[in-house]
Scaffold this motif. Sequence first.
Motif, PDB file in Angstrom:
ATOM      1  N   THR A  50      -3.416  20.136  -8.536  1.00 23.47           N
ATOM      2  CA  THR A  50      -1.969  20.272  -8.712  1.00 23.47           C
ATOM      3  C   THR A  50      -1.326  18.897  -8.707  1.00 23.47           C
ATOM      4  O   THR A  50      -1.734  18.010  -7.948  1.00 23.47           O
ATOM      5  CB  THR A  50      -1.342  21.146  -7.601  1.00 23.47           C
TER       6      THR A  50
ATOM      7  N   ASP B 172       5.622  27.548  -7.298  1.00 23.94           N
ATOM      8  CA  ASP B 172       6.654  26.717  -6.670  1.00 23.94           C
ATOM      9  C   ASP B 172       7.406  27.576  -5.655  1.00 23.94           C
ATOM     10  O   ASP B 172       7.918  28.643  -5.979  1.00 23.94           O
ATOM     11  CB  ASP B 172       7.601  26.197  -7.753  1.00 23.94           C
ATOM     12  N   SER B 173       7.496  27.107  -4.423  1.00 25.45           N
ATOM     13  CA  SER B 173       8.149  27.905  -3.382  1.00 25.45           C
ATOM     14  C   SER B 173       9.645  28.048  -3.597  1.00 25.45           C
ATOM     15  O   SER B 173      10.253  28.992  -3.087  1.00 25.45           O
ATOM     16  CB  SER B 173       7.863  27.288  -2.007  1.00 25.45           C
TER      17      SER B 173
ATOM     18  N   GLN C  39       1.808  18.644  -8.032  1.00 21.16           N
ATOM     19  CA  GLN C  39       2.993  18.817  -7.197  1.00 21.16           C
ATOM     20  C   GLN C  39       2.622  18.731  -5.730  1.00 21.16           C
ATOM     21  O   GLN C  39       1.643  19.303  -5.281  1.00 21.16           O
ATOM     22  CB  GLN C  39       3.641  20.178  -7.484  1.00 21.16           C
TER      23      GLN C  39
ATOM     24  N   LEU D 201       2.719  27.266 -11.183  1.00 25.97           N
ATOM     25  CA  LEU D 201       2.476  25.837 -11.384  1.00 25.97           C
ATOM     26  C   LEU D 201       1.257  25.643 -12.272  1.00 25.97           C
ATOM     27  O   LEU D 201       0.321  26.455 -12.245  1.00 25.97           O
ATOM     28  CB  LEU D 201       2.259  25.153 -10.033  1.00 25.97           C
TER      29      LEU D 201
ATOM     30  N   ASP E  24       5.228  34.244 -12.639  1.00 29.15           N
ATOM     31  CA  ASP E  24       6.010  33.991 -11.436  1.00 29.15           C
ATOM     32  C   ASP E  24       5.575  34.962 -10.336  1.00 29.15           C
ATOM     33  O   ASP E  24       4.698  35.813 -10.543  1.00 29.15           O
ATOM     34  CB  ASP E  24       7.519  34.091 -11.702  1.00 29.15           C
TER      35      ASP E  24
ATOM     36  N   ASP F 100       5.938  21.892  -0.552  1.00 25.61           N
ATOM     37  CA  ASP F 100       5.738  23.308  -0.262  1.00 25.61           C
ATOM     38  C   ASP F 100       5.397  24.100  -1.518  1.00 25.61           C
ATOM     39  O   ASP F 100       6.039  23.936  -2.570  1.00 25.61           O
ATOM     40  CB  ASP F 100       7.001  23.891   0.371  1.00 25.61           C
ATOM     41  N   VAL F 101       4.411  24.972  -1.393  1.00 19.40           N
ATOM     42  CA  VAL F 101       3.991  25.843  -2.486  1.00 19.40           C
ATOM     43  C   VAL F 101       3.645  27.218  -1.916  1.00 19.40           C
ATOM     44  O   VAL F 101       3.604  27.401  -0.695  1.00 19.40           O
ATOM     45  CB  VAL F 101       2.758  25.286  -3.240  1.00 19.40           C
TER      46      VAL F 101
ATOM     47  N   THR G  96      11.368  27.801  -6.947  1.00 15.13           N
ATOM     48  CA  THR G  96      11.682  28.524  -8.183  1.00 15.13           C
ATOM     49  C   THR G  96      10.884  29.816  -8.327  1.00 15.13           C
ATOM     50  O   THR G  96      11.225  30.663  -9.147  1.00 15.13           O
ATOM     51  CB  THR G  96      11.395  27.644  -9.393  1.00 15.13           C
ATOM     52  N   GLN G  97       9.790  29.978  -7.568  1.00 20.29           N
ATOM     53  CA  GLN G  97       8.879  31.114  -7.656  1.00 20.29           C
ATOM     54  C   GLN G  97       8.048  31.122  -8.950  1.00 20.29           C
ATOM     55  O   GLN G  97       7.326  32.079  -9.210  1.00 20.29           O
ATOM     56  CB  GLN G  97       9.618  32.443  -7.538  1.00 20.29           C
TER      57      GLN G  97
ATOM     58  N   THR H 104       1.527  23.984   2.309  1.00 23.50           N
ATOM     59  CA  THR H 104       1.944  22.633   1.930  1.00 23.50           C
ATOM     60  C   THR H 104       0.758  21.891   1.339  1.00 23.50           C
ATOM     61  O   THR H 104      -0.351  21.940   1.891  1.00 23.50           O
ATOM     62  CB  THR H 104       2.461  21.858   3.155  1.00 23.50           C
TER      63      THR H 104
END
Length: 353
Positions: A268, A346-347, A270, A353, A227, A273-274, A349-350, A245
């Motif tokens: 990724t 992840d922006s 996902q 990924l 993290d 935002d990252v 949850t921190q 992004t």
Amino acid sequence: MTEIVMQNLGKDFGDFTALANMDLTIGDGEFVALLGPSGCGKSTTMNMIAGMLTPSHGDIRFDGRNMNDVPMAKRGVGFVFQNYAIFTHMTVRDNLAYGLKAQGVSKSEITRRVGEMAELLQLSPMLDRKAAGLSVNILQRLAIGRSAVVEPAIFLLDEPLSNVDAAFRAVMRSELKALQRQFKQTMVYVTHDQLEAMTMADRIAVMDHGKLLQVGTPLEVYNNPVDTFVAQFIGAPGMNLLSGTVTGGDTGNVIDLGSAGHSGPVTTGQGGDVLFGFRPEQVHPDPNGPLEMRIVTVERIGARTILHLDAGARRAKAVLDSETPHPDQGELFRFSVAASDARLFDSATQGAL
């Protein structure tokens, strides 16, 4: 040597949880560093291993034997504190021999082991000096020797080098590692200094706010933090994290980093935002690179140069060899980061990924 197993280990002080549900196995003869900021629960963990605190829940086992109700004196544990607690009215020799005499070791064996420990820790020339006249550096070395000379199966050290000067810390890091290799003890080392943990430990257990976040070898934790806390706590300087992004590019997904430019192609699943992470040491000056930030400060530290970079609300650092050419302070610096060196988080949850 002894294996230490902590299972669902926790400690509460009233409504405050100092340690929550720790699961950690420290192998027989392994050197593990408990690393984290003040108040993260690392000293609480060590005090429960030593028997100075009773767990609120969970178990501590030494070689399969439950130790929850075993008193400290019967655990076979050596302990060195931040405050060395030496008998200052005694000589260095008598301090080193104190624990051996308490165990009823023969005089000839005491003489041998004290002599070997004094030689290992470079205390031989001062064996007959009173401890009261010695420097803090030497007193801390003596405290380590006094605990180590009884050859405990488990050796616990709670920030033993925090009160000594920087040059002495560097010396003691190598001496402690040599000590552990020689006696093959299971060693648990509490520190907030990531350099100590990275240079000495076989594995690092990173903690924060009473939780165990990640366990791994120094390189595993450095290269693949779980993290953003671990990413920035490990490393000097810590990992750069730029908000961005995920967008589609000509060669696949890239991270749009606003005025700082964009990443190279990333893999990724996902979108949205990252956080785009990369180590300062992994910055490559590149006149055709996709990233550009302004140099706001230049730090020259011997063989290294640290560039402090700025692009709007985004900040980063680059660590270069001192011989590597770069623009001057106030100018734009263009660079790239290899895809294999980039880490995405992840922006929200921190988490990685």
